[in-house]
Design a protein around this motif. Structure first.
Motif, PDB file in Angstrom:
ATOM      1  N   ASP A 254     -34.789   4.097  89.205  1.00  0.00           N
ATOM      2  CA  ASP A 254     -33.655   4.407  90.202  1.00  0.00           C
ATOM      3  C   ASP A 254     -33.365   6.002  90.134  1.00  0.00           C
TER       4      ASP A 254
ATOM      5  N   ILE B 141     -34.065   8.745  93.201  1.00  0.00           N
ATOM      6  CA  ILE B 141     -33.126   9.721  93.536  1.00  0.00           C
ATOM      7  C   ILE B 141     -33.755  11.279  93.572  1.00  0.00           C
TER       8      ILE B 141
ATOM      9  N   LEU C  21     -25.103   2.690  97.479  1.00  0.00           N
ATOM     10  CA  LEU C  21     -25.175   4.094  96.694  1.00  0.00           C
ATOM     11  C   LEU C  21     -24.304   3.935  95.520  1.00  0.00           C
ATOM     12  N   ARG C  22     -22.927   3.347  95.632  1.00  0.00           N
ATOM     13  CA  ARG C  22     -22.232   3.307  94.512  1.00  0.00           C
ATOM     14  C   ARG C  22     -22.533   2.359  93.436  1.00  0.00           C
TER      15      ARG C  22
ATOM     16  N   MET D 264     -25.925   2.285  92.533  1.00  0.00           N
ATOM     17  CA  MET D 264     -26.968   2.982  92.009  1.00  0.00           C
ATOM     18  C   MET D 264     -26.342   4.040  91.335  1.00  0.00           C
ATOM     19  N   LEU D 265     -25.292   4.767  91.557  1.00  0.00           N
ATOM     20  CA  LEU D 265     -24.437   5.810  91.035  1.00  0.00           C
ATOM     21  C   LEU D 265     -23.950   4.978  89.705  1.00  0.00           C
ATOM     22  N   ASP D 266     -23.241   3.840  89.561  1.00  0.00           N
ATOM     23  CA  ASP D 266     -22.858   3.417  88.501  1.00  0.00           C
ATOM     24  C   ASP D 266     -24.078   3.182  87.323  1.00  0.00           C
TER      25      ASP D 266
ATOM     26  N   ILE E  64     -26.906   4.746  87.098  1.00  0.00           N
ATOM     27  CA  ILE E  64     -27.393   5.889  86.561  1.00  0.00           C
ATOM     28  C   ILE E  64     -26.629   6.722  85.679  1.00  0.00           C
ATOM     29  N   THR E  65     -25.332   6.569  86.081  1.00  0.00           N
ATOM     30  CA  THR E  65     -24.359   7.257  84.980  1.00  0.00           C
ATOM     31  C   THR E  65     -24.182   6.585  83.585  1.00  0.00           C
TER      32      THR E  65
END
Length: 231
Positions: free
Chosen positions: A83, A87, A123-124, A126-128, A130-131
């Motif tokens: 992931d 990005i 996208l949300r 993926m963001l969750d 990754i964080t």
């Protein structure tokens, strides 16, 4: 339903991925299997695929330019591999290795570019992921720096055995895995042997010619509760 009989749709449904993965991507997804010790991807190689970990346990570790390795974490479902590379458009950051039999859903980046880049739900998601991954990396680095070798070794050994319903199930660790353990947790092989000798006297492990057996997993879990490589 046995894991080997599950289909892509079964996994997508089980983990709620149909709500976040764009429908247009689904025809391009594949299901890949990996056996213990097999690499999913290797540090430094070109990255072109996003993997969804849907069954089993994987180990993530990094290797320095001097050839020293250090374990970063162990992952269980649901998690992603590739992931950050997707990005950042960079080479594979870490080596990912199967600890148990593993199942991965896979989709090439080109289909994500075509159908996922403008999808808010995807996208949300993926963001969750990754964080959480950056938080875990910070925790694992602190773990390696701040906790004694005994805690790190207990956590590592418990992480590389296949979890069973009984304490006696899957408690053997082969010699080749044990040889990697010292480097993975950042101690010398001699230091690790001193710890194992002490644990043998205390009845926590039993040493054999071809490896060790964890005899008191409850005590090892108690020791490792202060810190863990597990996510």
């Amino acid at each position: 339903m046995e894991e080997k009989q599950k289909t892509i749709k079964d996994y997508l449904t089980e983990f709620g991925l149909l709500k976040v993965v764009p429908e247009e991507i689904l025809p391009y997804m594949s299901l890949s299997s990996y056996q213990p010790g097999e690499w999913v991807c290797s540090q430094g190689e070109a990255a072109d695929t996003l993997y969804f970990l849907v069954h089993g346990k994987i180990k993530i570790y990094t290797t320095s330019s001097e050839g020293k390795t250090l374990v970063l974490s162990f992952k269980t479902p649901l998690d992603l591999v590739g992931d950050i590379e997707y990005i950042q458009r960079c080479e594979t950051l870490n080596t990912v290795e199967a600890v148990t039999p593993v199942q991965m859903l896979a989709v090439q980046y080109r289909w994500l570019d075509r159908f996922g880049d403008q999808n808010a739900a995807f996208l949300r998601f993926m963001l969750d992921i990754i964080t959480k991954k950056f938080f875990m990396k910070s925790s694992s680095l602190s773990f390696n720096l701040l906790y004694p070798a005994e805690v790190r070794l207990a956590s590592y050994l418990l992480s590389v055995v296949d979890d069973g319903t009984e304490e006696t199930v899957n408690s053997r660790i082969k010699l080749e895995i044990l040889k990697d353990a010292a480097g993975m947790i950042g101690v010398s092989y001699r230091h690790m042997n001193r710890i194992l000798s002490q644990w043998t006297e205390e009845g926590l492990v039993e040493r054999e010619l071809d490896g060790i057996t964890l005899r008191n997993r409850a005590e090892l879990k108690e020791l490792s509760k202060y810190g863990s490589y597990e996510s």
